[in-house]
Design a protein around this motif. Structure first.
Motif, PDB file in Angstrom:
ATOM      1  N   ILE A  19       0.855  -1.160   0.020  1.00  0.00           N
ATOM      2  CA  ILE A  19      -0.073   0.086  -0.078  1.00  0.00           C
ATOM      3  C   ILE A  19       0.960   1.154   0.088  1.00  0.00           C
ATOM      4  O   ILE A  19       1.777   1.316   0.861  1.00  0.00           O
ATOM      5  CB  ILE A  19      -0.945   0.064   1.274  1.00  0.00           C
ATOM      6  CG1 ILE A  19      -1.975  -1.323   1.222  1.00  0.00           C
ATOM      7  CG2 ILE A  19      -1.864   1.374   1.273  1.00  0.00           C
ATOM      8  CD1 ILE A  19      -2.647  -1.369   2.407  1.00  0.00           C
ATOM      9  N   LEU A  20       0.783   2.078  -1.128  1.00  0.00           N
ATOM     10  CA  LEU A  20       1.391   3.274  -0.960  1.00  0.00           C
ATOM     11  C   LEU A  20       0.571   4.425  -0.601  1.00  0.00           C
ATOM     12  O   LEU A  20      -0.756   4.571  -1.262  1.00  0.00           O
ATOM     13  CB  LEU A  20       1.887   3.730  -2.366  1.00  0.00           C
ATOM     14  CG  LEU A  20       2.368   4.881  -2.570  1.00  0.00           C
ATOM     15  CD1 LEU A  20       3.623   5.174  -1.792  1.00  0.00           C
ATOM     16  CD2 LEU A  20       3.015   5.133  -4.478  1.00  0.00           C
ATOM     17  N   ILE A  21       0.639   5.251   0.608  1.00  0.00           N
ATOM     18  CA  ILE A  21      -0.188   6.344   0.765  1.00  0.00           C
ATOM     19  C   ILE A  21       0.442   7.543   0.342  1.00  0.00           C
ATOM     20  O   ILE A  21       1.553   7.819   0.844  1.00  0.00           O
ATOM     21  CB  ILE A  21      -0.389   6.259   2.445  1.00  0.00           C
ATOM     22  CG1 ILE A  21      -0.966   4.723   2.958  1.00  0.00           C
ATOM     23  CG2 ILE A  21      -1.214   7.309   2.877  1.00  0.00           C
ATOM     24  CD1 ILE A  21      -0.764   4.676   4.423  1.00  0.00           C
ATOM     25  N   LEU A  22      -0.388   8.314  -0.321  1.00  0.00           N
ATOM     26  CA  LEU A  22       0.020   9.777  -0.872  1.00  0.00           C
ATOM     27  C   LEU A  22      -0.785  10.929  -0.119  1.00  0.00           C
ATOM     28  O   LEU A  22      -2.100  10.927  -0.396  1.00  0.00           O
ATOM     29  CB  LEU A  22      -0.183   9.566  -2.286  1.00  0.00           C
ATOM     30  CG  LEU A  22       0.912   8.484  -2.956  1.00  0.00           C
ATOM     31  CD1 LEU A  22       0.295   8.466  -4.518  1.00  0.00           C
ATOM     32  CD2 LEU A  22       2.141   8.731  -2.766  1.00  0.00           C
ATOM     33  N   GLY A  23       0.071  11.766   0.315  1.00  0.00           N
ATOM     34  CA  GLY A  23      -0.788  13.016   0.630  1.00  0.00           C
ATOM     35  C   GLY A  23      -0.366  13.795  -0.502  1.00  0.00           C
ATOM     36  O   GLY A  23       0.042  13.780  -1.550  1.00  0.00           O
ATOM     37  N   SER A  24      -0.703  15.205  -0.109  1.00  0.00           N
ATOM     38  CA  SER A  24      -0.421  16.346  -1.017  1.00  0.00           C
ATOM     39  C   SER A  24       0.985  16.834  -0.904  1.00  0.00           C
ATOM     40  O   SER A  24       2.052  16.568  -1.574  1.00  0.00           O
ATOM     41  CB  SER A  24      -1.623  17.443  -0.833  1.00  0.00           C
ATOM     42  OG  SER A  24      -1.478  17.742   0.569  1.00  0.00           O
ATOM     43  N   LEU A  25       1.075  17.578  -0.015  1.00  0.00           N
ATOM     44  CA  LEU A  25       2.493  18.529   0.493  1.00  0.00           C
ATOM     45  C   LEU A  25       2.396  18.666   2.003  1.00  0.00           C
ATOM     46  O   LEU A  25       1.576  19.036   2.615  1.00  0.00           O
ATOM     47  CB  LEU A  25       2.573  19.774  -0.198  1.00  0.00           C
ATOM     48  CG  LEU A  25       3.848  20.601  -0.156  1.00  0.00           C
ATOM     49  CD1 LEU A  25       5.199  19.893  -0.711  1.00  0.00           C
ATOM     50  CD2 LEU A  25       3.620  21.788  -0.818  1.00  0.00           C
ATOM     51  N   PRO A  26       3.599  18.273   2.701  1.00  0.00           N
ATOM     52  CA  PRO A  26       3.759  18.319   4.409  1.00  0.00           C
ATOM     53  C   PRO A  26       3.445  19.844   4.459  1.00  0.00           C
ATOM     54  O   PRO A  26       3.707  20.830   3.901  1.00  0.00           O
ATOM     55  CB  PRO A  26       5.079  18.088   4.627  1.00  0.00           C
ATOM     56  CG  PRO A  26       5.415  17.132   3.427  1.00  0.00           C
ATOM     57  CD  PRO A  26       4.759  17.761   2.309  1.00  0.00           C
ATOM     58  N   GLY A  27       2.620  20.021   5.723  1.00  0.00           N
ATOM     59  CA  GLY A  27       2.359  21.364   6.095  1.00  0.00           C
ATOM     60  C   GLY A  27       3.770  21.977   6.991  1.00  0.00           C
ATOM     61  O   GLY A  27       4.694  21.328   7.038  1.00  0.00           O
ATOM     62  N   VAL A  28       3.409  23.173   7.544  1.00  0.00           N
ATOM     63  CA  VAL A  28       4.559  23.740   8.095  1.00  0.00           C
ATOM     64  C   VAL A  28       5.206  22.904   9.365  1.00  0.00           C
ATOM     65  O   VAL A  28       6.211  22.759   9.507  1.00  0.00           O
ATOM     66  CB  VAL A  28       4.298  25.218   8.786  1.00  0.00           C
ATOM     67  CG1 VAL A  28       5.142  25.971   9.462  1.00  0.00           C
ATOM     68  CG2 VAL A  28       3.820  26.215   7.501  1.00  0.00           C
ATOM     69  N   ALA A  29       4.320  22.297  10.146  1.00  0.00           N
ATOM     70  CA  ALA A  29       4.815  21.632  11.340  1.00  0.00           C
ATOM     71  C   ALA A  29       5.419  20.571  10.825  1.00  0.00           C
ATOM     72  O   ALA A  29       6.387  20.034  11.577  1.00  0.00           O
ATOM     73  CB  ALA A  29       3.433  21.310  12.378  1.00  0.00           C
ATOM     74  N   SER A  30       4.964  19.688   9.984  1.00  0.00           N
ATOM     75  CA  SER A  30       5.691  18.637   9.373  1.00  0.00           C
ATOM     76  C   SER A  30       7.082  18.920   8.754  1.00  0.00           C
ATOM     77  O   SER A  30       7.948  18.183   8.886  1.00  0.00           O
ATOM     78  CB  SER A  30       4.753  17.648   8.187  1.00  0.00           C
ATOM     79  OG  SER A  30       3.522  17.453   9.229  1.00  0.00           O
ATOM     80  N   LEU A  31       7.279  19.980   8.037  1.00  0.00           N
ATOM     81  CA  LEU A  31       8.416  20.397   7.285  1.00  0.00           C
ATOM     82  C   LEU A  31       9.466  20.708   8.486  1.00  0.00           C
ATOM     83  O   LEU A  31      10.518  20.640   8.487  1.00  0.00           O
ATOM     84  CB  LEU A  31       8.222  21.735   6.427  1.00  0.00           C
ATOM     85  CG  LEU A  31       7.549  21.231   5.065  1.00  0.00           C
ATOM     86  CD1 LEU A  31       7.040  22.295   4.145  1.00  0.00           C
ATOM     87  CD2 LEU A  31       8.064  19.970   4.383  1.00  0.00           C
ATOM     88  N   GLN A  32       8.790  21.417   9.467  1.00  0.00           N
ATOM     89  CA  GLN A  32       9.988  21.899  10.564  1.00  0.00           C
ATOM     90  C   GLN A  32      10.369  20.587  11.217  1.00  0.00           C
ATOM     91  O   GLN A  32      11.583  20.746  11.757  1.00  0.00           O
ATOM     92  CB  GLN A  32       9.092  23.055  11.237  1.00  0.00           C
ATOM     93  CG  GLN A  32       8.770  24.387  10.657  1.00  0.00           C
ATOM     94  CD  GLN A  32       8.058  25.156  11.931  1.00  0.00           C
ATOM     95  OE1 GLN A  32       7.626  24.952  12.618  1.00  0.00           O
ATOM     96  NE2 GLN A  32       8.145  26.662  11.286  1.00  0.00           N
ATOM     97  N   ALA A  33       9.527  19.755  11.549  1.00  0.00           N
ATOM     98  CA  ALA A  33      10.111  18.519  12.084  1.00  0.00           C
ATOM     99  C   ALA A  33      10.592  17.726  11.373  1.00  0.00           C
ATOM    100  O   ALA A  33      11.131  16.682  11.950  1.00  0.00           O
ATOM    101  CB  ALA A  33       8.705  18.100  13.012  1.00  0.00           C
ATOM    102  N   ALA A  34      10.357  17.801   9.755  1.00  0.00           N
ATOM    103  CA  ALA A  34      10.970  16.819   9.082  1.00  0.00           C
ATOM    104  C   ALA A  34      10.303  15.291   9.414  1.00  0.00           C
ATOM    105  O   ALA A  34      10.968  14.377   9.379  1.00  0.00           O
ATOM    106  CB  ALA A  34      12.560  16.569   9.102  1.00  0.00           C
ATOM    107  N   GLN A  35       9.035  15.179   9.439  1.00  0.00           N
ATOM    108  CA  GLN A  35       8.295  14.328   9.955  1.00  0.00           C
ATOM    109  C   GLN A  35       6.901  14.390   9.304  1.00  0.00           C
ATOM    110  O   GLN A  35       6.116  15.452   9.312  1.00  0.00           O
ATOM    111  CB  GLN A  35       7.906  14.069  11.315  1.00  0.00           C
ATOM    112  CG  GLN A  35       9.185  13.973  12.176  1.00  0.00           C
ATOM    113  CD  GLN A  35       8.781  13.682  13.636  1.00  0.00           C
ATOM    114  OE1 GLN A  35       7.761  13.760  14.081  1.00  0.00           O
ATOM    115  NE2 GLN A  35      10.021  13.699  14.712  1.00  0.00           N
ATOM    116  N   TYR A  36       6.578  13.200   8.670  1.00  0.00           N
ATOM    117  CA  TYR A  36       5.300  13.155   7.961  1.00  0.00           C
ATOM    118  C   TYR A  36       4.208  12.966   9.106  1.00  0.00           C
ATOM    119  O   TYR A  36       4.329  12.619  10.233  1.00  0.00           O
ATOM    120  CB  TYR A  36       5.061  11.792   7.280  1.00  0.00           C
ATOM    121  CG  TYR A  36       5.568  11.941   5.770  1.00  0.00           C
ATOM    122  CD1 TYR A  36       5.131  12.389   4.865  1.00  0.00           C
ATOM    123  CD2 TYR A  36       6.742  11.004   5.729  1.00  0.00           C
ATOM    124  CE1 TYR A  36       5.554  12.516   3.581  1.00  0.00           C
ATOM    125  CE2 TYR A  36       7.373  11.165   4.354  1.00  0.00           C
ATOM    126  CZ  TYR A  36       6.988  11.864   3.465  1.00  0.00           C
ATOM    127  OH  TYR A  36       7.247  11.793   2.246  1.00  0.00           O
TER     128      TYR A  36
END
Length: 178
Positions: A19-36
């Motif tokens: 299964i490949l789970i695909l989101g759109s683009l990480p939000g600010v919190a995810s990018l700052q934490a470098a975590q999905y």
């Protein structure tokens, strides 16, 4: 004035992923934490806890390891785009750079399903299909409600139900039952 160009996170996968789970683009919190799905109100990890037993309280690296053990892969459709803030509606459409899915899909021979996390992911997926991306007939695609806290119109239970249905249908595909 243009918005800042945001770059997504690397794909999380192993060759045995089904299964490949695909989101759109990480939000600010995810990018700052470098975590999905790092925003504390995002319901992604709680949904995976319900579906696969991946403990939401585990450290991030352990959640990723559990994800792989369950033969799940994770990525976003958009590799980079201009966006102010975290909302998908703030993405500048002309700036969207999609990730290289043909390359990833070649690395996933056991793939049985693609789960699209939210409407923006589903729209971006359709652009890939229209651009010529093809999947084996055995791979099913499921457009699912967004786990984002911005998608508050649905309760956790209302989001969980279609995710459970996708899981059950994916299992049926894998076992040959329909």
């Amino acid at each position: 004035m243009t918005a800042a160009l945001c770059y997504g996170l690397p794909a999380v996968w192993q060759a045995d992923a089904q299964i490949l789970i695909l989101g759109s683009l990480p939000g600010v919190a995810s990018l700052q934490a470098a975590q999905y799905y790092a925003h504390p109100r995002n319901q992604f990890w709680p949904l995976l806890q319900q579906l696969f037993g991946i403990d939401v309280s585990l450290p991030y690296d352990e959640r990723l390891a559990a994800l792989k053990q369950h033969r799940l892969a994770l990525w976003d459709l958009i590799g980079a785009a201009e966006r102010r803030g975290s909302l998908d509606s703030a993405i500048t459409p002309a700036s969207i750079q999609l990730n290289d899915f043909p390359a990833l899909l070649q690395q996933l021979p056991a793939l049985r399903a693609v789960w699209l996390n939210g409407g923006t992911a589903a729209k971006s997926w359709q652009k890939l299909i229209k651009a010529g991306l093809s999947l084996p007939a055995t791979v099913q695609v499921f457009a699912l409600p967004s786990t984002s806290p911005a998608h508050a119109a649905l309760s956790f239970t209302d989001k969980l139900q279609p995710w459970q249905q996708a899981y059950q249908q994916t299992l049926a595909i894998h076992t040959g039952e329909s």
